[in-house]
Design a protein around this motif. Structure first.
Motif, PDB file in Angstrom:
ATOM      1  N   LEU A  20       0.828  -1.209   0.000  1.00 32.54           N
ATOM      2  CA  LEU A  20       0.000   0.000   0.000  1.00 32.54           C
ATOM      3  C   LEU A  20       0.860   1.255   0.000  1.00 32.54           C
ATOM      4  O   LEU A  20       0.552   2.231  -0.686  1.00 32.54           O
ATOM      5  N   MET A  21       1.960   1.246   0.757  1.00 31.82           N
ATOM      6  CA  MET A  21       2.848   2.399   0.795  1.00 31.82           C
ATOM      7  C   MET A  21       3.497   2.623  -0.565  1.00 31.82           C
ATOM      8  O   MET A  21       3.632   3.763  -1.013  1.00 31.82           O
ATOM      9  N   ALA A  22       3.886   1.555  -1.274  1.00 26.79           N
ATOM     10  CA  ALA A  22       4.490   1.684  -2.605  1.00 26.79           C
ATOM     11  C   ALA A  22       3.479   2.274  -3.583  1.00 26.79           C
ATOM     12  O   ALA A  22       3.817   3.141  -4.377  1.00 26.79           O
ATOM     13  N   ASN A  23       2.231   1.806  -3.520  1.00 22.30           N
ATOM     14  CA  ASN A  23       1.188   2.349  -4.398  1.00 22.30           C
ATOM     15  C   ASN A  23       1.029   3.840  -4.182  1.00 22.30           C
ATOM     16  O   ASN A  23       1.005   4.619  -5.129  1.00 22.30           O
ATOM     17  N   GLU A  24       0.900   4.233  -2.924  1.00 20.14           N
ATOM     18  CA  GLU A  24       0.698   5.637  -2.589  1.00 20.14           C
ATOM     19  C   GLU A  24       1.893   6.473  -3.026  1.00 20.14           C
ATOM     20  O   GLU A  24       1.741   7.544  -3.607  1.00 20.14           O
ATOM     21  N   SER A  25       3.088   5.978  -2.797  1.00 21.21           N
ATOM     22  CA  SER A  25       4.297   6.699  -3.173  1.00 21.21           C
ATOM     23  C   SER A  25       4.386   6.865  -4.689  1.00 21.21           C
ATOM     24  O   SER A  25       4.679   7.958  -5.181  1.00 21.21           O
ATOM     25  N   ASN A  26       4.140   5.803  -5.445  1.00 23.27           N
ATOM     26  CA  ASN A  26       4.181   5.893  -6.903  1.00 23.27           C
ATOM     27  C   ASN A  26       3.120   6.856  -7.429  1.00 23.27           C
ATOM     28  O   ASN A  26       3.387   7.644  -8.336  1.00 23.27           O
ATOM     29  N   GLU A  27       1.928   6.795  -6.871  1.00 25.06           N
ATOM     30  CA  GLU A  27       0.875   7.731  -7.275  1.00 25.06           C
ATOM     31  C   GLU A  27       1.291   9.166  -7.005  1.00 25.06           C
ATOM     32  O   GLU A  27       1.067  10.053  -7.832  1.00 25.06           O
ATOM     33  N   ASN A  28       1.904   9.416  -5.853  1.00 24.57           N
ATOM     34  CA  ASN A  28       2.340  10.777  -5.525  1.00 24.57           C
ATOM     35  C   ASN A  28       3.409  11.277  -6.479  1.00 24.57           C
ATOM     36  O   ASN A  28       3.407  12.453  -6.861  1.00 24.57           O
ATOM     37  N   LYS A  93      -1.370  -0.068  -8.884  1.00 22.09           N
ATOM     38  CA  LYS A  93      -1.198  -1.386  -8.292  1.00 22.09           C
ATOM     39  C   LYS A  93       0.276  -1.725  -8.427  1.00 22.09           C
ATOM     40  O   LYS A  93       0.789  -1.812  -9.552  1.00 22.09           O
ATOM     41  N   GLY A  94       0.947  -1.851  -7.313  1.00 25.34           N
ATOM     42  CA  GLY A  94       2.379  -2.132  -7.346  1.00 25.34           C
ATOM     43  C   GLY A  94       3.127  -1.029  -8.047  1.00 25.34           C
ATOM     44  O   GLY A  94       2.996   0.139  -7.702  1.00 25.34           O
ATOM     45  N   ASP A  95       3.878  -1.376  -9.088  1.00 32.06           N
ATOM     46  CA  ASP A  95       4.693  -0.401  -9.812  1.00 32.06           C
ATOM     47  C   ASP A  95       3.988   0.175 -11.039  1.00 32.06           C
ATOM     48  O   ASP A  95       4.627   0.833 -11.859  1.00 32.06           O
ATOM     49  N   ILE A  96       2.681  -0.045 -11.162  1.00 27.55           N
ATOM     50  CA  ILE A  96       1.923   0.495 -12.296  1.00 27.55           C
ATOM     51  C   ILE A  96       0.992   1.597 -11.792  1.00 27.55           C
ATOM     52  O   ILE A  96       0.261   1.419 -10.823  1.00 27.55           O
ATOM     53  N   VAL A  97       1.045   2.745 -12.465  1.00 29.47           N
ATOM     54  CA  VAL A  97       0.136   3.858 -12.177  1.00 29.47           C
ATOM     55  C   VAL A  97      -0.552   4.225 -13.490  1.00 29.47           C
ATOM     56  O   VAL A  97       0.104   4.358 -14.521  1.00 29.47           O
ATOM     57  N   ILE A  98      -1.871   4.374 -13.435  1.00 31.95           N
ATOM     58  CA  ILE A  98      -2.649   4.776 -14.603  1.00 31.95           C
ATOM     59  C   ILE A  98      -3.357   6.076 -14.263  1.00 31.95           C
ATOM     60  O   ILE A  98      -4.073   6.153 -13.266  1.00 31.95           O
ATOM     61  N   ALA A  99      -3.138   7.087 -15.102  1.00 31.10           N
ATOM     62  CA  ALA A  99      -3.729   8.408 -14.855  1.00 31.10           C
ATOM     63  C   ALA A  99      -4.501   8.865 -16.087  1.00 31.10           C
ATOM     64  O   ALA A  99      -3.937   8.992 -17.175  1.00 31.10           O
ATOM     65  N   GLU A 100      -5.794   9.095 -15.900  1.00 31.55           N
ATOM     66  CA  GLU A 100      -6.626   9.693 -16.940  1.00 31.55           C
ATOM     67  C   GLU A 100      -6.559  11.192 -16.750  1.00 31.55           C
ATOM     68  O   GLU A 100      -6.738  11.699 -15.631  1.00 31.55           O
TER      69      GLU A 100
END
Length: 144
Positions: A20-28, A93-100
């Motif tokens: 969860l921390m990795a997801n949040e960090s990658n999103e940020n 999810k993990g190391d994947i971030v998708i941004a519309e």
């Protein structure tokens, strides 16, 4: 048996927390990257990429390596006078971030509101691969 279950439960809890921390960090990181586009500074933007990162505007050929990415970005932002990228939705999810996004760009008297979806593969907090999907005709017609 109880010790095995306890170790298993703790492992799942710890892995889940890190996940969860990795997801949040990658999103940020990606949120910051998207916001940074408004500065129109290729040097700043390229620092979000891994040294061997790849930027692939899907209607075009991929660009690999920080220096090539810097030159590529400089090539198309030269004429831009303003850009703001609105995040419509973002997930990871993990190391994947998708941004519309809705990329609102002005180049002199010309304006375009370009719907996009960026798929980012992250590695150690940096963009390893960025695939950006959009309709090139929407952009070209507005800018010509």
């Amino acid at each position: 048996m109880k010790k095995i279950l306890l170790v298993l439960l703790l492992s799942i809890m710890l892995f889940g927390k890190n996940y969860l921390m990795a997801n949040e960090s990658n999103e940020n990181v990606i949120r910051d990257f998207i916001i940074s586009w408004s500065n129109l500074d290729a040097d700043e933007l390229v620092e979000y990429f891994a040294d061997d990162g790849v930027y692939h505007n899907m209607p075009m050929e991929p660009v690999a390596g920080k220096e090539n990415i810097r030159q590529f970005i400089n090539g198309f932002i030269q004429s831009w006078t303003n850009t703001t990228w609105d995040i419509l939705s973002i997930t990871s999810k993990g190391d994947i971030v998708i941004a519309e996004r809705l990329d609102r760009t002005i180049a002199g008297e010309k304006k375009v509101n370009l719907p996009c979806v960026g798929v980012f593969e992250m590695e150690n907090g940096k963009i390893k691969i960025w695939r950006d999907y959009f309709d090139i005709n929407t952009y070209s017609e507005a800018m010509n």
